[in-house]
Design a protein around this motif. Structure first.
Motif, PDB file in Angstrom:
ATOM      1  N   LEU A  90       0.788  -1.097   0.087  1.00  0.00           N
ATOM      2  CA  LEU A  90      -0.005  -0.199   0.111  1.00  0.00           C
ATOM      3  C   LEU A  90       0.867   1.106   0.186  1.00  0.00           C
ATOM      4  CD1 LEU A  90      -3.095  -0.760  -0.048  1.00  0.00           C
ATOM      5  CD2 LEU A  90      -1.614  -2.330   1.359  1.00  0.00           C
ATOM      6  N   THR A  91       0.757   2.047  -0.907  1.00  0.00           N
ATOM      7  CA  THR A  91       1.702   3.279  -1.251  1.00  0.00           C
ATOM      8  C   THR A  91       0.746   4.586  -1.153  1.00  0.00           C
ATOM      9  OG1 THR A  91       1.500   3.354  -3.227  1.00  0.00           O
ATOM     10  CG2 THR A  91       2.962   1.724  -2.548  1.00  0.00           C
ATOM     11  N   TYR A  92       1.358   5.572  -1.414  1.00  0.00           N
ATOM     12  CA  TYR A  92       0.747   6.790  -1.689  1.00  0.00           C
ATOM     13  C   TYR A  92      -0.075   7.026  -3.022  1.00  0.00           C
ATOM     14  CZ  TYR A  92       4.089   9.364   1.547  1.00  0.00           C
ATOM     15  OH  TYR A  92       4.509   9.975   2.593  1.00  0.00           O
ATOM     16  N   ARG A  93      -1.249   7.423  -2.871  1.00  0.00           N
ATOM     17  CA  ARG A  93      -2.086   7.541  -4.127  1.00  0.00           C
ATOM     18  C   ARG A  93      -2.586   8.970  -4.458  1.00  0.00           C
ATOM     19  NH1 ARG A  93      -2.423   2.493  -6.979  1.00  0.00           N
ATOM     20  NH2 ARG A  93      -1.773   0.989  -5.484  1.00  0.00           N
ATOM     21  N   GLU A  94      -3.099   9.300  -5.537  1.00  0.00           N
ATOM     22  CA  GLU A  94      -3.393  10.460  -5.934  1.00  0.00           C
ATOM     23  C   GLU A  94      -5.072  10.312  -6.636  1.00  0.00           C
ATOM     24  OE1 GLU A  94      -1.211  12.504  -8.614  1.00  0.00           O
ATOM     25  OE2 GLU A  94      -1.047  11.272  -9.981  1.00  0.00           O
ATOM     26  N   THR A 141      -6.883  14.954  -1.863  1.00  0.00           N
ATOM     27  CA  THR A 141      -7.244  14.111  -2.937  1.00  0.00           C
ATOM     28  C   THR A 141      -6.192  12.960  -2.983  1.00  0.00           C
ATOM     29  OG1 THR A 141      -6.853  15.196  -5.015  1.00  0.00           O
ATOM     30  CG2 THR A 141      -9.225  15.084  -4.242  1.00  0.00           C
ATOM     31  N   SER A 142      -5.123  13.215  -2.188  1.00  0.00           N
ATOM     32  CA  SER A 142      -3.981  12.408  -2.232  1.00  0.00           C
ATOM     33  C   SER A 142      -3.272  12.527  -0.674  1.00  0.00           C
ATOM     34  CB  SER A 142      -2.885  13.075  -3.110  1.00  0.00           C
ATOM     35  OG  SER A 142      -1.657  12.421  -2.948  1.00  0.00           O
ATOM     36  N   CYS A 148      -0.098  12.057  -0.475  1.00  0.00           N
ATOM     37  CA  CYS A 148       1.521  12.068  -0.541  1.00  0.00           C
ATOM     38  C   CYS A 148       1.925  13.085   0.557  1.00  0.00           C
ATOM     39  CB  CYS A 148       1.645  12.745  -1.974  1.00  0.00           C
ATOM     40  SG  CYS A 148       1.452  11.524  -3.276  1.00  0.00           S
ATOM     41  N   GLY A 149       2.959  12.628   0.936  1.00  0.00           N
ATOM     42  CA  GLY A 149       3.820  13.522   1.920  1.00  0.00           C
ATOM     43  C   GLY A 149       3.604  13.260   3.284  1.00  0.00           C
ATOM     44  N   TRP A 150       2.442  12.573   3.664  1.00  0.00           N
ATOM     45  CA  TRP A 150       2.044  12.507   5.253  1.00  0.00           C
ATOM     46  C   TRP A 150       1.652  11.443   5.416  1.00  0.00           C
ATOM     47  CZ3 TRP A 150      -3.168  11.660   5.761  1.00  0.00           C
ATOM     48  CH2 TRP A 150      -4.208  12.027   4.686  1.00  0.00           C
ATOM     49  N   GLY A 151       1.093  10.755   4.514  1.00  0.00           N
ATOM     50  CA  GLY A 151       0.164   9.204   4.659  1.00  0.00           C
ATOM     51  C   GLY A 151       0.964   8.146   4.925  1.00  0.00           C
ATOM     52  N   CYS A 152       2.210   8.161   5.159  1.00  0.00           N
ATOM     53  CA  CYS A 152       3.181   6.830   4.998  1.00  0.00           C
ATOM     54  C   CYS A 152       2.847   5.990   6.285  1.00  0.00           C
ATOM     55  CB  CYS A 152       4.531   7.254   4.844  1.00  0.00           C
ATOM     56  SG  CYS A 152       5.352   8.403   6.041  1.00  0.00           S
ATOM     57  N   MET A 153       2.529   6.540   7.437  1.00  0.00           N
ATOM     58  CA  MET A 153       2.313   5.650   8.395  1.00  0.00           C
ATOM     59  C   MET A 153       0.899   4.723   8.349  1.00  0.00           C
ATOM     60  SD  MET A 153       3.930   4.287  11.062  1.00  0.00           S
ATOM     61  CE  MET A 153       5.135   5.521  11.758  1.00  0.00           C
ATOM     62  N   PHE A 178      -4.917   6.574  -8.377  1.00  0.00           N
ATOM     63  CA  PHE A 178      -6.017   5.898  -7.829  1.00  0.00           C
ATOM     64  C   PHE A 178      -6.529   4.867  -8.635  1.00  0.00           C
ATOM     65  CE2 PHE A 178     -10.857   5.960  -8.205  1.00  0.00           C
ATOM     66  CZ  PHE A 178     -11.022   5.381  -7.030  1.00  0.00           C
ATOM     67  N   VAL A 179      -6.989   3.581  -8.106  1.00  0.00           N
ATOM     68  CA  VAL A 179      -7.398   2.376  -8.633  1.00  0.00           C
ATOM     69  C   VAL A 179      -8.940   2.214  -8.134  1.00  0.00           C
ATOM     70  CG1 VAL A 179      -7.319   0.129  -8.909  1.00  0.00           C
ATOM     71  CG2 VAL A 179      -5.208   1.461  -9.084  1.00  0.00           C
ATOM     72  N   ASP A 180      -9.868   2.058  -9.095  1.00  0.00           N
ATOM     73  CA  ASP A 180     -11.249   2.136  -8.628  1.00  0.00           C
ATOM     74  C   ASP A 180     -11.279   0.525  -8.240  1.00  0.00           C
ATOM     75  OD1 ASP A 180     -13.969   1.871  -7.943  1.00  0.00           O
ATOM     76  OD2 ASP A 180     -14.587   2.590 -10.002  1.00  0.00           O
TER      77      ASP A 180
END
Length: 471
Positions: free
Chosen positions: A96-100, A111-112, A114-119, A365-367
């Motif tokens: 599971l990685t950053y998504r946009e 809507t992303s 990135c930069g903060w959601g790694c934990m 993003f993947v639906d």
């Protein structure tokens, strides 16, 4: 003038959209450099991955036996094979990685992550491993694992640059860009006597990914985790620590309404102590008003999450062997923590280096609500390593316990791993019989004992739940 006001708001909206697209494109370029295509492994030392042992010797040499390894294990690790087996096993773990470009997160317009959601992503990976153990077992591997293309830095960075140009052009033309992305390998048709079983496992595989998807309706997705984090004072865009994420994961699993998740729950240790009676209660649910045996599982599996601190500002070297021992156990679902300012998911080790999965890669993003969404972006073919000395001391350790009998074995084996060394007087965490409410820790604590890192005053638990938040 009303017309001027409308024009001003429209111009401002266009500027905000362009700003968002620039930031998104920058994140793609920035985090495309985060992954290296190759990681060096020694052929002379065993490699441990979530309880399985692999050896990269020549194919005509035997895999190591228990006597070949001096790593601390409560029980002999399962021998997994050689290089190819390791690659298949690692690439089968859910990534599971950053998504946009997913739907806006609760309480924000983001809507992303990135930069903060790694934990949060690291926590999702730990949760995913528990679900794999629960539904598919530790020996499960994805049929397409070895077909994944290496994450080549140059290729993916060029792709990100192309996306930047396409994004800007589409912004000026008022169109939504299409994501070229890497070519996907067509899934081969399955045949033979095992076709039905293989199909069923792939159904489970897709279901697990859909539960973790980036959509408001996903019970374990980032939207749900952010929503639960609001009650802890965390907003979308904030950094989350491993202890806070442990409690968010517990709430997400406990409150999930999907029938498929009814047979599993989660427990978070308190004050670095696992209270056995509380875990057993989680295994044996009691529901008021239940009239039929089919309404509630006879026994639920439990995800045990233990937030710990393995040192002061840096990890204490005395805990290196402890971490190795933990990651040598098959019921261990990994460790979420990281290196300073970067969270990651630790899944194994070789010698004095940790093996981890990195969430710092921005993908589209993947639906997951569609029937045959692509799975490739949820699996990583490229393991990464860091020295133990760079591991941040603040982390959360996870275990999976299928039933009460499993828990009794787990607690006995972990008690051996938890034996403190001669120089390190205190274990990373402890097991205690009974319920947490049976103990009044604050009454007998002296000022000196209150400084022990694995004991905290129950009256201040809520206020100190962020003590581990250093990443």
């Amino acid at each position: 003038m009303p017309g001027q006001t409308h024009t001003f708001q429209t111009d401002r909206s266009v500027v905000e959209k362009l700003k968002t697209k620039f930031l998104s494109a920058w994140h793609n370029v920035k985090y495309s450099w985060a992954l290296k295509s190759k990681t060096s492994f020694s052929r002379n030392s065993p490699v441990f991955l979530l309880g399985k042992c692999y050896h990269f010797r020549a194919e005509d040499e035997h895999c190591p036996t228990e006597s070949d390894s001096t790593e601390p294990c409560a029980a002999p690790p399962a021998t997994g094979g050689g290089v190819e087996a390791f690659r298949r096993d690692f690439a089968s773990r859910l990534w599971l990685t950053y998504r946009e470009e997913f739907p806006a997160l609760p309480g924000s317009s983001l809507t992303s992550d990135c930069g903060w959601g790694c934990m949060l992503r690291a926590g999702q990976m730990m949760l995913a491993q528990a679900l794999v153990l629960h539904f598919l077992g530790r020996d499960w591997t994805w049929l397409e694992a070895l077909a994944l293309q290496p994450l080549d830095t140059e290729t993916w960075t060029v792709t990100a640059a192309k996306r930047l140009v396409a994004s800007l052009e589409a912004s000026l033309q008022g169109e939504k860009p299409t994501d070229p992305g890497p070519p996907l390998r067509a899934l081969g048709a399955q045949g033979g006597a095992e076709e039905a079983d293989t199909h069923l496992r792939e159904v489970y595989h897709r279901t697990l990914v859909s539960w973790l998807g980036d959509a408001p309706q996903a019970p374990l997705g980032i939207h749900r985790l952010v929503e639960l984090g609001l009650s802890s004072g965390k907003q979308a865009g904030d950094w989350y620590g491993p202890a806070v994420v442990a409690h968010i994961l517990r709430k997400a699993v406990e409150e999930a309404t999907d029938p498929g998740l009814a047979g599993i729950t989660a427990y978070v240790s308190q004050d670095c102590t696992v209270y056995s009676a509380d875990v057993i209660d989680c295994h044996r649910p009691w529901v008021s008003g239940a009239t039929g045996h089919d309404l509630v599982p006879d026994s639920r599996a439990v995800i045990i999450l233990v937030p710990v601190r393995l040192g002061g500002e840096k990890i204490n070297p005395e805990y290196f062997n402890f971490v190795k021992g933990i990651l040598s156990l098959e019921y261990c679902i990994g460790i979420i923590g990281g290196k300073p300012k970067q969270a990651c998911y630790f899944v194994g080790f070789q010698d004095d280096s940790l093996i981890y999965m990195d969430p710092h890669y921005c993908q589209s993003f993947v639906d997951v609500s569609t029937g045959h969404f692509p799975l490739q972006s949820y699996h990583c073919p490229s393991p990464k390593k860091i020295p133990f000395s760079r591991m941040d001391p603040s982390c959360t350790i996870g275990f999976y316990s299928r039933n009460v009998q499993d828990y009794e074995i787990i607690s006995q084996e972990l008690s051996k791993v938890l034996q403190p060394s001669a120089r390190e007087k205190y274990p990373a965490f402890t097991f205690m019989q009974g319920h947490r409410r049976d103990y009044n820790l604050s009454a007998a604590l002296t000022p000196e004992k209150r400084e022990w890192p694995f004991i905290r005053d129950p009256r201040t638990t809520a206020a100190t739940s962020g003590d581990f938040v250093l990443l």
